[in-house]
Design a protein around this motif. Sequence first.
Motif, PDB file in Angstrom:
ATOM      1  N   ASP A  21       0.814  -1.220   0.000  1.00 40.88           N
ATOM      2  CA  ASP A  21       0.000   0.000   0.000  1.00 40.88           C
ATOM      3  C   ASP A  21       0.844   1.264   0.000  1.00 40.88           C
ATOM      4  OD1 ASP A  21      -2.458  -1.596   0.372  1.00 40.88           O
ATOM      5  OD2 ASP A  21      -1.516  -2.057   2.301  1.00 40.88           O
ATOM      6  N   VAL A  22       2.022   1.145   0.573  1.00 40.92           N
ATOM      7  CA  VAL A  22       2.960   2.280   0.543  1.00 40.92           C
ATOM      8  C   VAL A  22       4.343   1.726   0.220  1.00 40.92           C
ATOM      9  CG1 VAL A  22       1.774   3.851   2.123  1.00 40.92           C
ATOM     10  CG2 VAL A  22       3.268   2.067   3.050  1.00 40.92           C
ATOM     11  N   THR A  23       5.206   2.588  -0.265  1.00 37.83           N
ATOM     12  CA  THR A  23       6.581   2.156  -0.545  1.00 37.83           C
ATOM     13  C   THR A  23       7.536   3.039   0.228  1.00 37.83           C
ATOM     14  OG1 THR A  23       6.857   3.687  -2.378  1.00 37.83           O
ATOM     15  CG2 THR A  23       5.964   1.500  -2.897  1.00 37.83           C
ATOM     16  N   LEU A  24       8.699   2.489   0.513  1.00 29.59           N
ATOM     17  CA  LEU A  24       9.701   3.256   1.249  1.00 29.59           C
ATOM     18  C   LEU A  24      10.080   4.512   0.452  1.00 29.59           C
ATOM     19  CD1 LEU A  24      11.491   3.548   3.670  1.00 29.59           C
ATOM     20  CD2 LEU A  24      13.145   1.999   2.617  1.00 29.59           C
ATOM     21  N   ALA A  25      10.216   4.322  -0.858  1.00 30.16           N
ATOM     22  CA  ALA A  25      10.584   5.473  -1.682  1.00 30.16           C
ATOM     23  C   ALA A  25       9.504   6.565  -1.587  1.00 30.16           C
ATOM     24  CB  ALA A  25      10.754   5.037  -3.133  1.00 30.16           C
ATOM     25  N   GLY A  26       8.265   6.123  -1.641  1.00 24.80           N
ATOM     26  CA  GLY A  26       7.158   7.072  -1.545  1.00 24.80           C
ATOM     27  C   GLY A  26       7.143   7.790  -0.205  1.00 24.80           C
ATOM     28  N   LEU A  27       7.394   7.057   0.859  1.00 25.09           N
ATOM     29  CA  LEU A  27       7.391   7.661   2.196  1.00 25.09           C
ATOM     30  C   LEU A  27       8.529   8.660   2.343  1.00 25.09           C
ATOM     31  CD1 LEU A  27       6.602   4.534   4.434  1.00 25.09           C
ATOM     32  CD2 LEU A  27       5.037   6.374   3.752  1.00 25.09           C
ATOM     33  N   ARG A  28       9.674   8.294   1.780  1.00 25.37           N
ATOM     34  CA  ARG A  28      10.829   9.205   1.872  1.00 25.37           C
ATOM     35  C   ARG A  28      10.543  10.495   1.108  1.00 25.37           C
ATOM     36  NH1 ARG A  28      16.183   6.581   0.146  1.00 25.37           N
ATOM     37  NH2 ARG A  28      17.131   8.276   1.345  1.00 25.37           N
ATOM     38  N   GLU A  29       9.786  10.322   0.057  1.00 25.75           N
ATOM     39  CA  GLU A  29       9.423  11.472  -0.756  1.00 25.75           C
ATOM     40  C   GLU A  29       8.469  12.402  -0.003  1.00 25.75           C
ATOM     41  OE1 GLU A  29       9.547  13.586  -4.370  1.00 25.75           O
ATOM     42  OE2 GLU A  29      10.667  11.779  -3.825  1.00 25.75           O
ATOM     43  N   GLU A  30       7.476  11.754   0.632  1.00 24.02           N
ATOM     44  CA  GLU A  30       6.367  12.515   1.217  1.00 24.02           C
ATOM     45  C   GLU A  30       6.683  13.075   2.612  1.00 24.02           C
ATOM     46  OE1 GLU A  30       2.756  10.215   1.445  1.00 24.02           O
ATOM     47  OE2 GLU A  30       1.728  11.783   2.581  1.00 24.02           O
ATOM     48  N   PHE A  31       7.540  12.375   3.363  1.00 24.41           N
ATOM     49  CA  PHE A  31       7.786  12.760   4.763  1.00 24.41           C
ATOM     50  C   PHE A  31       9.214  13.270   4.957  1.00 24.41           C
ATOM     51  CE2 PHE A  31       4.185   9.921   4.923  1.00 24.41           C
ATOM     52  CZ  PHE A  31       3.365  10.470   5.917  1.00 24.41           C
ATOM     53  N   ASP A  32       9.394  13.967   6.083  1.00 23.55           N
ATOM     54  CA  ASP A  32      10.721  14.507   6.390  1.00 23.55           C
ATOM     55  C   ASP A  32      11.645  13.439   6.966  1.00 23.55           C
ATOM     56  OD1 ASP A  32      10.252  17.403   5.801  1.00 23.55           O
ATOM     57  OD2 ASP A  32       8.655  17.073   7.269  1.00 23.55           O
ATOM     58  N   ALA A  33      11.039  12.384   7.518  1.00 21.70           N
ATOM     59  CA  ALA A  33      11.839  11.274   8.035  1.00 21.70           C
ATOM     60  C   ALA A  33      10.955  10.038   8.080  1.00 21.70           C
ATOM     61  CB  ALA A  33      12.378  11.586   9.436  1.00 21.70           C
TER      62      ALA A  33
END
Lengths: 435, 454
Positions: B216-228
């Motif tokens: 449902d989410v990807t690490l790359a996507g999370l790194r993109e969207e969040f500051d950490a």
Amino acid sequence: MADLSVDFVGIKAPNPFWLASAPPTDKAYNVERAFREGWGGVVWKTLGEDPPVVNVSGPRYGAIHGPDRRVIGFNNIELITDRPLEVNLREIKEVKRRWPDRAMVVSLMVPCEEASWKAILKRVEETEADGIELNFGCPHGMSERGMGSAVGQVPDYVEMVARWCKTHTRMPVIVKLTPNITDVRKPAEAARRGGADAVSLINTINSIMGVDLDRMAPAPNTDGKGTHGGMCGPAVKPIALNMVAEIARFPATRGLPISGIGGIETWRDAAEFMALGAGTVQVCTAAMVYGFRIVHEMMTGLEAFMDERGYARLGDFVGAAVPNVTDWQYLNLDYAVKARIDQDLCIKCGRCHIACEDTSHQAITATKDGVRHFEVIDEECVGCNLCASVCPIEGCITMEPLVNAVDRRTGRFVDGSYRNWTQHPNNPRAQVAAE
Amino acid sequence: MPSRSEIRPGRMPPEVHPQAFADLHPPLDGHEVRVAADRCLFCYDAPCVSACPTGIDIPMFIRQLATGQPLVAARTILDANIMGGMCARVCPTETLCEEACVRNAAEGKPVEIGRLQRAATDAMLETGRQPFRRGAPTGRRVAVVGAGPAGLACAHKLAVLGHAVVVFEARAKAGGLNEYGIAAYKATDDIARREVEWILGIGGIELRTGARLGRDVTLAGLREEFDAVFLGLGLGATNALGLDEGGLAGVEDALAFIERLRQAYDLSGLPVGRRVVVIGGGMTAIDAAVQARKLGAEEVTIVYRRGPEAMGASRYEQELAQTAGCTIRHWARPAALSGEGGVLAAVTFAVTQLADGRLVDTGETFTLAADQLLKAIGQTFVAGDVREAGGLLDMAGGRIVVDAERRTSLPGVWAGGDCVAGGRDLTVVAVEDGKRAALSIDRTLRAAMREAAE
């Protein structure tokens, strides 16, 4: 087998353990239960003039607790007996008749008028009681009415009333002293001047046991208001021991028989009072906390102690420690000890270290070669006994005297010499004397 | 002959369940708290504190408890360990704080630190009050993946520090193994859920359940969207027996068995075998075996390939199983399963021994009749979810490598809990990981904010 019997100013008892004048000795019922358990005598709870006093119907007692709610200090605001004089006298007479071998001493407190004392003494004599104890110690309630400690705090009154009593009765007179005074030797001396046969001490100490932080009032309290009570129990024992010793070694009171009171719970407590000169001991708090059965431990323990030390009778060791009580100025300043930590007993709690490090002489390690380890640094240790006092394991830390050794803190060779403050070069007065 | 499975519900009358699954260590009452607290010596540089992975100031909280301030005591605990309530229940205190207690040397019995901690934290939980406040908003957003102890501890600390947090949890409920993987008698009264709710009560933490990393989410996507990003993924898979399981009914993971039990509303509907064999030597093996007995299994045998001292379960846990009526057999490994009609019937074990430090078969075997086999031989990290990071995430022994601050090799990504290499797989260790990571994330974000302002 050691002989525990006593003859205290002519009052005979099978053992020195008496119940002090207090709630446990207010009625025949209680006193007979005590005698059945083996108590050597009682001081019947203080009688006064009729009409009887009235007690509060709220809390009379308060306590301070140690771990596991052990009572280490106890206080009360109870007054003298609140039963009619006639009832008490009748019961005293009956009990004494049934228990002729036990000491029956009657505590008394009436107004400071000779006629009052004369009248009550006559009636007490008729009970065939063995003696009387003058309650000059009660610090609450009665003192507001000019009795109890209000008398005991004025040596002249002590002497006066003691003399009246000696004049009007053949019974031995014991004067019970209050500790709520600057110098306990003064009323003791006054009692002796008045002809008293003995003193008993200590009575209870003025005290507020705690504060109810919700009601912002002393705890316990009576309908929101509190008053000081008289404190007793194990916590007062050191105060009592000192006062007993003071009287035992003071020239004007030396030899005056003493009945020791104050926080006695065990045979050992009793033996300590006796070593400082008490011929008998009186107990109240321990009985109120544990019941009368404790006297078995006291009797058997004292007997075993005496057998072990070869004391055939109490007189063999009563007062034995008195010659070793002295003034600070006569303590040997050339003597030195060092703390020693038994590493096999040490549980490594570190309390000795932090106590010494934070509040004293930085003389105990916390680590050795990077490992938790507590060891005394002789170069810093002044032998103060703080570490041994705070150590939770008995016998783990001991204070070892230096014998023919260099004190590594001072560099001085300790050779067993004696030099006290009066002889010390740092004492300006000693120098003046020397010059 | 058609074989009928012995795995069935109702082996124990339902009225027995409440008692059987009652609190392993019932809470101390007021008097017991006082007596237990009195035993604490308030040690200098207390060994119990050093033994606690989260470094709770144990002598201080016990003193606060003893002086009638349970909420103040709870604050001391929670400052160091936000899951102090759960840890008071599930920590193997006999190998942590209580093992270090100097009272062991004094009289062979430690201060009951775990139960005292529970007294304090229960008092706090009962108030429903959150003693911590959200910090002034920093405008920074952090993604936390996994709502187990590591993720929740990290999220809470980040909220205290003023960062906005989104927690992604693959499963339906937060809590991780506290919710799904620990014996019911250690987590009574829905404590795991209540603690999670209480932690989230600080605010500023958005929980998204059913959101799995890699699906449902990807690490790359999370790194993109969040500051950490903080990874508290846990261990996604269980180890295999390494032999032909033949698809036999009755063979399953102990964790699945425990999960079913923890999530059941009615224990009387829960099936259990008549003769249960549990393979493994850790806490999960004990939890599964004891609960199988409590559900009514007639024979429960834990089989472990080495001796008692090598077991992951403490001596206390081993005795707990034995007292519950389980048999523990050491020095044997499963060699073969046999079934009848597709249903497990027996397990054959090879007897083992140490030869020159290596575990070898002696050549002897024995067979235990069994209708249920629970595998508790450890879990493995499923690296697949994070491998898409292009191999930049350093791994060791199949788990994520982190430094002392719980930073991974990937900038902006921290990790903690069972999914990282080198830790002891315990709740309390996971909490410490989450806490340290949060502090490190905060330092990093604030440094970047200062830099941006200059």
